[in-house]
Every structure is written in structure tokens, then in C-alpha cells.
Design an enzyme around this catalytic site. Structure first.
Site, mmCIF file in Angstrom:
data_model
loop_
_atom_site.group_PDB
_atom_site.id
_atom_site.type_symbol
_atom_site.label_atom_id
_atom_site.label_comp_id
_atom_site.label_asym_id
_atom_site.label_seq_id
_atom_site.Cartn_x
_atom_site.Cartn_y
_atom_site.Cartn_z
ATOM 1 N N GLU A 154 -3.351 -12.795 -10.016
ATOM 2 C CA GLU A 154 -3.098 -11.398 -10.409
ATOM 3 C C GLU A 154 -3.315 -10.479 -9.214
ATOM 4 O O GLU A 154 -4.117 -10.771 -8.326
ATOM 5 C CB GLU A 154 -3.992 -11.002 -11.584
ATOM 6 C CG GLU A 154 -5.496 -11.169 -11.342
ATOM 7 C CD GLU A 154 -6.134 -9.964 -10.699
ATOM 8 O OE1 GLU A 154 -5.487 -8.908 -10.641
ATOM 9 O OE2 GLU A 154 -7.285 -10.080 -10.244
ATOM 10 N N GLU A 158 -7.292 -1.583 -10.847
ATOM 11 C CA GLU A 158 -7.900 -0.899 -11.985
ATOM 12 C C GLU A 158 -7.419 0.544 -12.005
ATOM 13 O O GLU A 158 -7.362 1.211 -10.984
ATOM 14 C CB GLU A 158 -9.423 -0.971 -11.903
ATOM 15 C CG GLU A 158 -9.950 -2.375 -12.139
ATOM 16 C CD GLU A 158 -11.434 -2.391 -12.442
ATOM 17 O OE1 GLU A 158 -11.920 -1.492 -13.148
ATOM 18 O OE2 GLU A 158 -12.101 -3.328 -11.962
ATOM 19 N N ASN A 214 -6.631 -9.188 -0.493
ATOM 20 C CA ASN A 214 -7.844 -8.390 -0.649
ATOM 21 C C ASN A 214 -8.593 -8.233 0.666
ATOM 22 O O ASN A 214 -9.172 -7.181 0.944
ATOM 23 C CB ASN A 214 -8.749 -9.008 -1.711
ATOM 24 C CG ASN A 214 -8.344 -8.610 -3.116
ATOM 25 O OD1 ASN A 214 -7.407 -7.835 -3.310
ATOM 26 N ND2 ASN A 214 -9.026 -9.150 -4.109
ATOM 27 N N ASN A 257 -7.677 6.087 3.745
ATOM 28 C CA ASN A 257 -8.490 7.258 3.420
ATOM 29 C C ASN A 257 -9.959 6.934 3.660
ATOM 30 O O ASN A 257 -10.515 6.042 3.015
ATOM 31 C CB ASN A 257 -8.284 7.663 1.958
ATOM 32 C CG ASN A 257 -6.844 8.036 1.666
ATOM 33 O OD1 ASN A 257 -6.170 8.645 2.488
ATOM 34 N ND2 ASN A 257 -6.359 7.654 0.496
ATOM 35 N N CYS A 266 -13.996 -6.727 -7.552
ATOM 36 C CA CYS A 266 -13.038 -7.597 -6.865
ATOM 37 C C CYS A 266 -13.253 -7.651 -5.355
ATOM 38 O O CYS A 266 -13.699 -8.668 -4.832
ATOM 39 C CB CYS A 266 -11.610 -7.144 -7.182
ATOM 40 S SG CYS A 266 -11.140 -7.418 -8.895
#
Length: 441
Positions: A154, A158, A214, A257, A266
Site C-alpha cells: 500500500e 493518512e 518511504n 517543507n 509509518c
């Protein structure tokens, strides 16, 4: 085609509702009866925009049901999506695979001939191959060789999970079997027809895609926060620096940012698990840079505490601090590894009187940090405060009127931990505005 979803947490509940939205009959399974009871009423156990509406729609229609019965799930499903949690092991960097393994062990004896099991959990590379053997040994002997495994990681954000499931930027499928690939192409046919690309790989590559993605995002966030440290030392402005970098097509502006850094369930645990797995494979030197990525991220929290202390003349004793934000990010009630709550707790431990407000995460924050004080609104949290800390970038906080808030506080000081407030607007209203990586007035 009938689908089961094993594990109905953030990932599983979203996936179940979205599979029903795509037209399938779906049965969700979880071992927590209270969670199943909530979902069976068409309500999500967590806050995720748009999810309650989908759950209600498809529970009412009968297309989506929930159970705690493994035999029922095995008999119902032709395709089983495993969406169980993989948290960080206590006291270690490595991933805790016990929930995934328990799900495979519980499901395997009830599988029907020709079933396809699809892993969606984030797991260490090499897990799928091992789980395929484990599943085959646990399945009924006469059908074990007909059962297929695929890995389909996946990539949900969120706050945007429903959108990311129904309109993903890509689908990744790891498989050893043309049949398993064909089944997943059938499951995802509505998305493929809409132009979503599907990348078909081996097991190991599909597992690495999530870990690598990630890690890249975490690295980009920590890079700009490292630049913020240099900006503070040199008097430069990290927001202007990031804006200039974003024009470079090789770099881009997303995840550039600067601020308090990343948290949640995660990114932090995934990069640590990736480092641990690389070490097990003898490739630990390839990921040593992730240790610095993690270190930079954690330093942002300490720096925010230091900046607040500086604004209060060197100490927190007898000072009232308003913290705006508890969730690790906006549009979520998730407080796992929340930078905002970490900062709030550090300040409280150093003697500050901390009051927290968040639009959606108050209940979860109270459970995790019962010793903190909480207020029902931003205005009440700020009342009497000697400094206001903006730590989660909810739109509600961006829309605050500094002139209206000013009379409520003891001192007009605001620290922008997310670099999204308008400094001119706040300073014009008489506030001292400071932010990570930006010069003072």
C-alpha cells in the site's frame, strides 16, 4: 469475485470500504470484537476523511460485512487481502512480524482451492517468500499447491487514504504466478481501465518498493530540515530557500517543507526496519545515511523546545504554553510518534504548564498522554498563554485571526513549527513570530 480483508485497522478498513465501492462483495475480519462492532454499524474506528461515508453506504447495501470468524472468512473469499499491522519491535529497530504471521497461520487452514492471498502490509524484504512456504504448510494438504500468494504494497497517505486507494498513482504487484497476476488484474480492472499503471515484479522487489519510497520521502524531509539548521546558523530563510529549490525539476517542491519533521506509524518505523533488515542481509552500509535522516528528524523536536525556552527567557517554570496540534499530521486523529505531543510532553517535564488542542485527535492524545492538559478549542488553549506553539498544520490553525487571539494570551508570542503561517499577518497584529529555520524580526 468475493474479497476478504484481514485486519481492519487504518489500512484494512479503508481497503475493505474501497473494494466494496469498486463493486465487490467484501468481508472484513478482525480479532478485536469491539472494532468489528463499530465497523458493522458503518462507523470507522479512526478519523479518515470520506471513510465513514463509504462504510455506511456499503454496510447498509449489504455489500460489506465484518466478522471475527476465520472459517467464515476462508469460506467466503476467493481473494484475501492481509492488511495487518507491522509495528517496530520493542527495544529494537526491526519490524514485528508477529501480527502478519498470526494472520497467515489463522487463515491458512480455512483456505479454499485456488484461493489467492495478497499481502498489503509493509514487511521486510524476503518476508513474502517465507510466508508463501508458511501458508502452504498450514493449508489443507490436498489443495496447498493450488493456493497462490502475491504481494501488493500500500502507498496510502493518512488524510487521503480513500483517494489514494481509489485513484492511486501506481499499483505494484509482486508474484511468482501468472494466475495470481491475472486475478489481481481482474480485481483492479476498474483502476487499470482508468489508466493506473501496474508494475509487476518478483516478491523481493515489490517489498522493497514501499521501503525505498518511504526512505526517499523521509530523506527529502530531513534534507530540508538540515538546511533549516544551517539557515538558523547563518541568518538565512529556509522557506525562501525551499521555494528556490522547488523550481528545479530534478528536485521539485513536494515534501520540501521544513518544520517539525515527520512522525506517525509509518515513516519512522519503516526506515528503522529497513536499516535493520539491510544489516541482516549484510548490506547495512548501503543505508547508514538513514541513521542521519532519523537523527535530523528527532533533532527538530528538541530544537522547538529550545526555541520555546528562549522565547520565555530561559525556562518553563511558571509559564503557560499553548500547543496547537496533537495529531502527527492534519486530517488525521493518529498520534503515533506525534512530533507535536513529543514537544508538549518535553516542555511539561521541564516544568511548563501545557494545554493542548487538536480538532480530531483529542481522545487519542488523552489516552497516550493523560498527564497533559487539554482544551476544547484553540482559543481556550491559548487563554493566558505566554507562548503559543503551532505544531500540526490544520487549516483551522492557519485560519486563526491573530488580532482576535491577541487579547486572550498573556504574551503575544507564536512559534510556527510548520512554517505555514503568515509572519507579516501575525507581526502586524503585535505578535512576536518565530519559526524553525527562519530569521527573527
Amino acid at each position: 469475485m468475493r474479497i476478504t480483508v484481514i485486519g481492519t485497522g487504518y489500512l484494512g478498513a479503508t481497503h475493505a470500504a474501497c473494494m466494496a465501492e469498486l463493486g465487490y462483495e467484501v468481508l472484513g475480519l478482525d480479532i478485536v470484537p469491539e472494532k468489528i462492532a463499530t465497523l458493522s454499524q458503518g462507523r470507522s474506528p479512526m478519523y479518515e476523511p470520506g471513510l465513514d461515508e463509504l462504510l455506511q453506504k456499503h454496510v447498509v447495501s449489504g455489500r460489506l460485512r465484518f466478522t471475527t470468524d476465520w472459517a467464515e472468512a476462508g469460506a467466503f473469499g476467493e481473494v484475501h487481502f492481509v492488511c495487518t499491522n507491522t509495528p517496530q519491535r520493542k527495544g529494537e529497530f526491526a519490524c514485528d512480524m508477529s501480527y502478519v504471521e498470526a494472520a497467515f497461520d489463522s487463515l491458512a487452514p480455512h483456505l479454499r482451492e485456488g484461493a489467492v492471498v495478497v499481502g498489503k502490509s509493509t514487511v521486510p524484504v524476503g518476508s513474502a517468500a517465507r510466508l508463501a512456504e508458511r501458508m502452504a504448510s498450514g493449508a489443507p494438504a490436498d489443495i496447498a499447491d493450488t493456493i497462490e500468494l502475491a504481494w501488493n504494497p500500500e502507498f496510502l497517505r493518512e488524510g487521503y487514504a480513500v483517494q489514494d486507494t481509489l485513484h492511486p498513482d501506481r499499483l505494484v504487484v509482486g508474484t511468482r504466478s501468472p494466475r495470481a497476476e491475472a486475478v489481481l488484474r481482474e480485481v483492479y480492472a476498474p483502476l487499470l481501465e482508468a489508466g493506473v499503471p501496474m508494475v509487476v515484479t518478483d516478491f523481493a522487489t515489490s517489498e522493497l518498493v514501499k521501503a525505498a519510497a518511504n526512505s526517499f520521502l523521509a530523506t527529502k524531509i530531513s534534507f530540508i530540515n538540515a538546511m533549516a539548521e544551517v539557515c538558523e546558523a547563518s541568518g538565512a530563510d529556509v522557506v525562501q530557500l525551499a521555494g528556490a529549490l522547488a523550481y528545479d525539476e530534478r528536485i521539485g517542491g513536494k515534501f520540501l517543507n521544513s518544520g517539525l519533521g515527520f512522525g506517525g506509524g509509518c515513516l519512522p518505523k519503516d526506515i528503522r526496519a529497513f536499516m535493520a533488515r539491510a544489516g541482516e542481509l549484510g548490506a547495512d552500509q548501503a543505508l547508514t545515511f538513514l541513521r542521519e535522516v532519523d537523527s535530523i528528524n528527532m533533532r527538530r523536536r528538541s530544537r522547538m523546545v529550545e526555541l520555546a525556552r528562549e522565547q520565555l527567557g530561559g525556562g518553563f517554570l511558571g509559564q503557560r504554553i499553548a500547543v496547537l496540534g496533537a495529531a502527527f499530521k492534519p486530517n488525521s486523529d493518529d498520534v503515533r510518534d506525534s512530533p507535536a505531543l513529543n514537544v508538549a510532553a518535553q516542555i511539561q517535564l521541564q516544568g511548563g504548564q501545557v494545554t493542548v488542542y487538536d480538532p480530531k485527535a483529542m481522545d487519542n492524545a488523552r489516552k497516550l498522554f493523560p498527564g497533559l492538559s487539554f482544551a476544547p478549542t484553540a482559543h481556550e488553549a491559548a487563554t493566558g498563554a505566554h507562548v503559543v506553539l503551532h505544531l500540526t498544520e490544520w487549516q483551522e490553525f492557519r485560519d486563526l485571526d491573530p488580532a482576535e487571539l491577541g487579547p486572550l494570551v498573556a504574551e503575544r508570542r507564536i512559534l510556527d513549527g510548520r512554517n505555514v503561517l503568515d509572519p507579516h499577518k501575525w507581526r502586524s497584529a503585535g505578535w512576536t513570530y518565530r519559526a524553525l529555520g527562519r530569521p527573527g524580526e
